[in-house]
Design an enzyme around this catalytic site. Structure first.
Site, PDB file in Angstrom:
ATOM      1  N   LYS A  15       1.018   4.067  -2.956  1.00 56.78           N
ATOM      2  CA  LYS A  15       0.634   5.455  -2.696  1.00 56.78           C
ATOM      3  C   LYS A  15       1.800   6.421  -2.920  1.00 56.78           C
ATOM      4  O   LYS A  15       1.592   7.557  -3.368  1.00 56.78           O
ATOM      5  CB  LYS A  15       0.089   5.596  -1.276  1.00 56.78           C
ATOM      6  N   TYR A  43       0.823  -1.208   0.000  1.00 57.20           N
ATOM      7  CA  TYR A  43       0.000   0.000   0.000  1.00 57.20           C
ATOM      8  C   TYR A  43       0.862   1.265   0.000  1.00 57.20           C
ATOM      9  O   TYR A  43       0.628   2.195  -0.775  1.00 57.20           O
ATOM     10  CB  TYR A  43      -0.912  -0.035   1.221  1.00 57.20           C
TER      11      TYR A  43
END
Length: 311
Positions: A163, A159
């Site tokens: 991002k 993640y």
């Protein structure tokens, strides 16, 4: 008093918009006058979001499908054009979590998150950029980043990497699409959602909020942590004429806080005539370039010591 943001005549696509932050973005765009294509992997959730918008007098249609492939991205853009005649705004919100520490993370855990977040952002933005450039009237692309991508977060290799990549793509695409009048920014929302409730430090406050209790004033102000609706205002702003000169930025929003994140840059430097040896680096690191090590991670919330202040 500021002039009202009016997006009448504009058409937006929002991915991952069936609930949470995505639904808040859709609702805010529609309330400002935009027509919206609501995407979600859950067909029923997308349909429910459309019903919410239309019952409030707005215009929206659902287009279900998992982002990541060029086929789904092209279909989202085509739906906007077929239904409303154009595309002006893209918000790439779709995302999933597969949290594991590094030594327990499988290839599938990593690939699934990268496919949805990073590849999904890429394919949807590419399709939107092609259409916006063909229209020749500019446009707005809003990418959804995260504090995890800015700071790192324990157990979120996949993640955080995705991002961080999204923030880098916003900076790159703002340069590539600038001549076409297309702005590209990343927003960094912090809100009570299904994703943030997996963070132990925030979980008790989110659980209380879900049971009807308001979020404490201190967490809204000091931590910049609020509801999905608190994060939504930045999206109509970025889609409006008021933000025509705002591009290539990472903008944080949550609770009562609106912030601008810095771009990565050198914070200290040291020099050795003729170049460095390993021994010279070891000797001078602590007093030279490494004298102010940068911190990592998302700091847990710090409630006020005074119980009265926390209420």
């Amino acid at each position: 008093m500021s002039e009202r943001i009016d997006l009448t005549g504009k058409v937006a696509v929002v991915t991952g918009a069936g609930r949470g932050l995505g639904l808040a973005y859709v609702t805010a765009l529609a309330a400002a006058g935009a027509a919206v294509v609501v995407n979600d992997v859950d067909e029923q959730a997308a349909a429910a979001a459309v019903k919410t918008v239309t019952e409030a007098g707005g215009r929206a249609v659902a287009e279900a499908g998992p982002v990541g492939t060029a086929e789904v991205a092209d279909r989202l853009v085509a739906r906007a054009v077929d239904e409303f005649g154009r595309l002006d705004v893209l918000v790439t919100n779709a995302g999933i979590l597969r949290d594991r520490v590094l030594w327990k993370m499988s290839d599938e855990d990593f690939d699934d998150v990268i496919r949805v977040h990073l590849r999904g952002t890429f394919t949807c933005a590419r399709a939107a950029a092609v259409r916006m450039r063909e229209q020749g009237e500019g446009g707005t692309i809003v990418l959804v980043a995260s504090p995890a991508g800015q700071r790192g977060n324990f157990g979120q290799t996949n993640y955080a990497a995705a991002k961080a990549g999204i923030a880098a793509m916003a900076r790159t695409w703002s340069m590539e699409l600038g001549r076409a009048g297309i702005t590209v920014n990343a927003i960094v929302p912090v809100a009570a959602t299904a994703m943030t409730e997996t963070i132990p430090a925030f979980a008790p406050y989110i659980e209380a909020w879900k049971n009807g209790a308001p979020l404490p004033d201190w967490i809204r102000h000091d931590e910049g942590f609020g509801t999905p609706e608190d994060c939504a205002a930045v999206v109509p702003f970025l889609a409006s004429e008021a933000a025509r000169d705002v591009t290539g930025q990472c903008i944080g929003i949550g609770g009562d806080r609106l912030a601008l994140w810095s771009h990565p840059q050198e914070v200290a430097a040291d020099f050795a005539a003729g170049g460095w040896t390993p021994e010279a680096i070891a000797e001078r690191w602590a007093q030279g370039a490494g004298r102010e090590p940068q911190t990592v991670g998302i700091a847990p919330p710090k409630p006020p010591q005074d119980a009265e202040a926390a209420r």
